[in-house]
Design an enzyme around this catalytic site. Structure first.
Site, PDB file in Angstrom:
ATOM      1  N   ASP A 109       0.835  -1.296  -0.196  1.00 39.58           N
ATOM      2  CA  ASP A 109       0.118  -0.154  -0.031  1.00 39.58           C
ATOM      3  C   ASP A 109       0.868   1.179  -0.282  1.00 39.58           C
ATOM      4  O   ASP A 109       1.381   1.486   0.868  1.00 39.58           O
ATOM      5  CB  ASP A 109      -0.732   0.215   1.116  1.00 39.58           C
ATOM      6  CG  ASP A 109      -1.819   1.158   1.099  1.00 39.58           C
ATOM      7  OD1 ASP A 109      -2.873   1.183   0.618  1.00 39.58           O
ATOM      8  OD2 ASP A 109      -1.441   2.312   1.801  1.00 39.58           O
ATOM      9  N   TYR A 125       3.008   9.765  -0.712  1.00 36.51           N
ATOM     10  CA  TYR A 125       3.907   9.143   0.135  1.00 36.51           C
ATOM     11  C   TYR A 125       5.569   9.601  -0.222  1.00 36.51           C
ATOM     12  O   TYR A 125       6.505   9.168   0.188  1.00 36.51           O
ATOM     13  CB  TYR A 125       3.909   7.830   0.292  1.00 36.51           C
ATOM     14  CG  TYR A 125       2.665   7.304   1.282  1.00 36.51           C
ATOM     15  CD1 TYR A 125       2.061   8.334   1.514  1.00 36.51           C
ATOM     16  CD2 TYR A 125       2.295   6.073   1.294  1.00 36.51           C
ATOM     17  CE1 TYR A 125       0.715   8.063   2.284  1.00 36.51           C
ATOM     18  CE2 TYR A 125       1.044   5.769   1.797  1.00 36.51           C
ATOM     19  CZ  TYR A 125       0.299   6.584   2.501  1.00 36.51           C
ATOM     20  OH  TYR A 125      -1.062   6.255   2.931  1.00 36.51           O
ATOM     21  N   LYS A 164      -2.467   5.576  -4.407  1.00 36.24           N
ATOM     22  CA  LYS A 164      -3.501   6.567  -4.189  1.00 36.24           C
ATOM     23  C   LYS A 164      -3.392   8.060  -4.887  1.00 36.24           C
ATOM     24  O   LYS A 164      -2.155   8.490  -5.095  1.00 36.24           O
ATOM     25  CB  LYS A 164      -3.613   6.781  -2.567  1.00 36.24           C
ATOM     26  CG  LYS A 164      -3.842   5.593  -1.822  1.00 36.24           C
ATOM     27  CD  LYS A 164      -3.922   6.058  -0.311  1.00 36.24           C
ATOM     28  CE  LYS A 164      -3.525   4.726   0.638  1.00 36.24           C
ATOM     29  NZ  LYS A 164      -2.298   4.723   0.780  1.00 36.24           N
ATOM     30  N   HIS A 177      -7.482   9.516  -2.355  1.00 30.49           N
ATOM     31  CA  HIS A 177      -6.780   9.436  -0.913  1.00 30.49           C
ATOM     32  C   HIS A 177      -7.545  10.150   0.165  1.00 30.49           C
ATOM     33  O   HIS A 177      -7.483   9.808   1.230  1.00 30.49           O
ATOM     34  CB  HIS A 177      -5.459  10.053  -0.984  1.00 30.49           C
ATOM     35  CG  HIS A 177      -4.458   9.854   0.182  1.00 30.49           C
ATOM     36  ND1 HIS A 177      -3.080   9.611  -0.221  1.00 30.49           N
ATOM     37  CD2 HIS A 177      -4.628   9.546   1.155  1.00 30.49           C
ATOM     38  CE1 HIS A 177      -2.407   9.278   0.830  1.00 30.49           C
ATOM     39  NE2 HIS A 177      -3.189   9.329   1.686  1.00 30.49           N
TER      40      HIS A 177
HETATM   41  N1  NAP Z   1      -5.150   6.582   3.606  1.00 34.71           N
HETATM   42  C1  NAP Z   1      -4.575   7.321   4.548  1.00 34.71           C
HETATM   43  O1  NAP Z   1      -4.873   8.530   4.696  1.00 34.71           O
HETATM   44  C2  NAP Z   1      -3.521   6.820   5.426  1.00 34.71           C
HETATM   45  C3  NAP Z   1      -3.138   7.414   6.628  1.00 34.71           C
HETATM   46  C4  NAP Z   1      -2.121   6.822   7.374  1.00 34.71           C
HETATM   47  C5  NAP Z   1      -1.707   5.514   6.925  1.00 34.71           C
HETATM   48  N2  NAP Z   1      -1.992   4.897   5.754  1.00 34.71           N
HETATM   49  C6  NAP Z   1      -1.634   3.615   5.606  1.00 34.71           C
HETATM   50  O2  NAP Z   1      -1.585   2.536   6.370  1.00 34.71           O
HETATM   51  C7  NAP Z   1      -0.174   2.156   6.844  1.00 34.71           C
HETATM   52  C8  NAP Z   1      -0.170   1.730   8.179  1.00 34.71           C
HETATM   53  O3  NAP Z   1      -0.198   2.886   8.917  1.00 34.71           O
HETATM   54  P1  NAP Z   1       0.991   3.726   9.661  1.00 34.71           P
HETATM   55  O4  NAP Z   1       2.234   3.400   8.946  1.00 34.71           O
HETATM   56  O5  NAP Z   1       0.370   5.230   9.754  1.00 34.71           O
HETATM   57  O6  NAP Z   1       0.931   3.197  11.041  1.00 34.71           O
HETATM   58  P2  NAP Z   1       0.878   1.904  12.068  1.00 34.71           P
HETATM   59  O7  NAP Z   1       0.986   0.659  10.987  1.00 34.71           O
HETATM   60  O8  NAP Z   1      -0.224   1.963  12.832  1.00 34.71           O
HETATM   61  O9  NAP Z   1       2.302   2.003  12.807  1.00 34.71           O
HETATM   62  C9  NAP Z   1       3.625   2.015  12.297  1.00 34.71           C
HETATM   63  C10 NAP Z   1       4.258   2.254  13.612  1.00 34.71           C
HETATM   64  O10 NAP Z   1       4.535   1.201  14.511  1.00 34.71           O
HETATM   65  C11 NAP Z   1       5.795   0.569  14.607  1.00 34.71           C
HETATM   66  N3  NAP Z   1       5.663  -0.885  14.512  1.00 34.71           N
HETATM   67  C12 NAP Z   1       5.287  -1.617  13.605  1.00 34.71           C
HETATM   68  N4  NAP Z   1       5.318  -2.932  13.924  1.00 34.71           N
HETATM   69  C13 NAP Z   1       5.498  -2.978  15.204  1.00 34.71           C
HETATM   70  C14 NAP Z   1       5.889  -3.905  16.011  1.00 34.71           C
HETATM   71  N5  NAP Z   1       5.463  -5.287  15.818  1.00 34.71           N
HETATM   72  N6  NAP Z   1       6.075  -3.662  17.417  1.00 34.71           N
HETATM   73  C15 NAP Z   1       6.392  -2.514  17.768  1.00 34.71           C
HETATM   74  N7  NAP Z   1       6.103  -1.467  17.030  1.00 34.71           N
HETATM   75  C16 NAP Z   1       5.810  -1.778  15.424  1.00 34.71           C
HETATM   76  C17 NAP Z   1       6.671   1.301  13.513  1.00 34.71           C
HETATM   77  O11 NAP Z   1       7.878   1.340  13.824  1.00 34.71           O
HETATM   78  P3  NAP Z   1       9.240   0.752  12.907  1.00 34.71           P
HETATM   79  O12 NAP Z   1       8.875   1.030  11.549  1.00 34.71           O
HETATM   80  O13 NAP Z   1      10.398   1.158  13.595  1.00 34.71           O
HETATM   81  O14 NAP Z   1       8.978  -0.605  13.023  1.00 34.71           O
HETATM   82  C18 NAP Z   1       5.819   2.630  13.216  1.00 34.71           C
HETATM   83  O15 NAP Z   1       6.354   3.582  14.171  1.00 34.71           O
HETATM   84  C19 NAP Z   1       0.616   3.081   6.138  1.00 34.71           C
HETATM   85  O16 NAP Z   1       1.959   2.827   6.036  1.00 34.71           O
HETATM   86  C20 NAP Z   1      -0.034   3.475   4.811  1.00 34.71           C
HETATM   87  O17 NAP Z   1       0.153   2.486   3.997  1.00 34.71           O
HETATM   88  C21 NAP Z   1      -3.038   5.547   5.090  1.00 34.71           C
END
Ligand code: NAP
Length: 283
Positions: free
Chosen positions: A44, A49, A74, A107
Site C-alpha cells: 500500500d 508518500y 492513491k 486518498h
Molecule cells: N489512507 C490514509 O490516509 C492513510 C493514513 C495513514 C496510513 N495509511 C496507510 O496505513 C499504513 C499503516 O499505518 P501507519 O504507517 O501510519 O502506522 P501503523 O502501521 O499503525 O504504525 C507504524 C508504527 O508502528 C511501529 N511498529 C510496527 N510494527 C511494530 C511491532 N510489531 N512492534 C512495535 N512497533 C511496531 C513502526 O515502527 P518501525 O517502522 O520502526 O518498526 C511505526 O512507528 C501506512 O503505512 C499507509 O500505507 C493510510
C-alpha cells in the site's frame, strides 16, 4: 494467503504492507523487499508518500510474479479532477514500473473527487485498474459518491485501531458492499498502544505480541490491514497472525477500548480541509 472478495469479484489479501512515512528511498525499497520475502503480497503506497519509485524497484528486485501481487496506490488531492487524474495515474504506474494497478484509491474526500472518480471508472473499464476505491470517506460522503456514480467503491481505507474502532462505519460499509481497510492499525503507537495492559494480557495467553493481537482482532473483523515497519523482525512478526484465534471474550475486552474518536485528525474540521487542500506537494 487469506483473502477477501471485493464487490467486483477481485480477491484482495487480508494483510498487506504499508509504506507511509518511509521517505528514504533505500530504506523504503529494502522494507518492501523484506515484506515481499516474508510473504506479503499487498503493498500500500500513495503518490503523496513520494516513494512509489522505491516500491517499484523493490517489486522488480523481488522477482515475485506480477499476478501474485496486489499493488495499491492513491491519488493525491492536487491531482483530483478528470484530466489530472488520468495524468497522475500514468505517472504513478511509471514510477511503480507497472502496466496495471490492482487498486487505485482517492486518498482524501477533498477537491474535485467526482471528476477523479469518472476518470477512475474509465480506467477501470479499460482494464488498467482491477478495482477502484476511496480513503477517508465518512458514511455520508461515501453514500453521496455511490448515489451519483455508476461504480460503487470496492474499498474504503479509514483510520481503524483498538482506540478508534469505526463500528458504525464498518456496518454501513458492509451494507453497501464496500470493503473496510484499516490505516494505522497500531495508531502509530499513539495512546501507548504497544504498552496497553489489556492487549498485552491477551497476547500473553497466546504467546503473541500486542501488534499481533491488534492485527488478528482486525482480521477477525474481516478488516484488511496494512501495518508498516522498517524493521525486518517486526515485518515478519506482523505477518505471523494466522496460527491463533481470539476468543469472543478477547474480542469483547478489545471492543471496550474504543474511544470512538480519531487519534490523528477530524474530517469534520474545516481547518483540516483547508490545510490539506492548500498543501503543495512536489509530486
Ligand atoms: N489512507 C490514509 O490516509 C492513510 C493514513 C495513514 C496510513 N495509511 C496507510 O496505513 C499504513 C499503516 O499505518 P501507519 O504507517 O501510519 O502506522 P501503523 O502501521 O499503525 O504504525 C507504524 C508504527 O508502528 C511501529 N511498529 C510496527 N510494527 C511494530 C511491532 N510489531 N512492534 C512495535 N512497533 C511496531 C513502526 O515502527 P518501525 O517502522 O520502526 O518498526 C511505526 O512507528 C501506512 O503505512 C499507509 O500505507 C493510510
Amino acid at each position: 494467503m487469506q483473502t477477501v472478495t471485493l464487490n467486483n469479484g477481485v480477491k484482495m489479501p487480508i494483510i498487506g504492507f504499508g509504506v507511509y512515512q518511509i521517505p528514504d528511498a533505500e530504506e523504503c525499497e529494502n522494507a518492501v523487499y523484506e515484506a515481499l520475502m516474508a510473504g506479503y503480497r499487498l503493498i500500500d503506497t500513495a503518490a503523496g508518500y513520494l516513494n512509489e519509485e522505491a516500491v517499484g524497484r523493490a517489486i522488480k528486485r523481488s522477482c515475485v510474479p506480477r499476478e501474485e501481487l496486489f499493488i495499491t496506490t492513491k491519488l493525491w488531492i492536487q491531482d483530483a479532477g478528470y484530466e489530472s487524474t488520468k495524468l497522475a495515474f500514468s505517472k504513478s504506474l511509471k514510477k511503480l514500473q507497472l502496466d496495471y494497478l490492482d487498486l487505485y484509491l482517492i486518498h482524501q474526500p477533498f477537491g474535485d473527487y467526482y471528476g477523479a472518480w469518472r476518470a477512475m471508472e474509465e480506467l477501470y473499464r479499460e482494464g488498467r485498474i482491477k478495482a477502484i476505491g476511496v480513503s477517508n470517506f465518512l458514511p455520508d460522503r461515501l453514500m453521496d459518491l455511490i448515489v451519483h456514480n455508476e461504480i460503487v467503491p470496492a474499498v474504503n481505507q479509514v483510520e481503524t485501531h483498538p482506540f478508534y474502532q469505526q463500528m458504525e462505519s464498518a456496518a454501513f460499509m458492509k451494507e453497501q458492499s464496500v470493503q473496510h481497510q484499516s490505516w494505522a492499525p497500531f495508531a502509530e503507537g499513539r495512546g501507548n498502544m504497544f504498552g496497553n495492559e489489556v492487549l498485552g494480557l491477551i497476547g500473553e495467553k497466546y504467546n503473541k505480541s500486542v501488534a499481533q493481537v491488534v492485527l488478528r482482532w482486525l482480521v477477525q473483523r474481516e478488516v484488511v490491514v496494512i501495518p508498516k515497519s522498517v524493521r525486518k523482525e517486526r515485518i515478519v512478526e506482523n505477518f505471523d497472525i494466522f496460527n491463533f484465534e481470539l476468543s469472543a471474550d478477547d474480542m469483547k475486552q478489545i471492543s471496550d477500548l474504543d474511544t470512538r474518536d480519531s487519534l490523528f485528525l477530524s474530517y469534520h474540521d474545516p481547518k483540516f480541509a483547508k490545510m490539506l487542500g492548500t498543501l503543495k506537494v512536489d509530486l
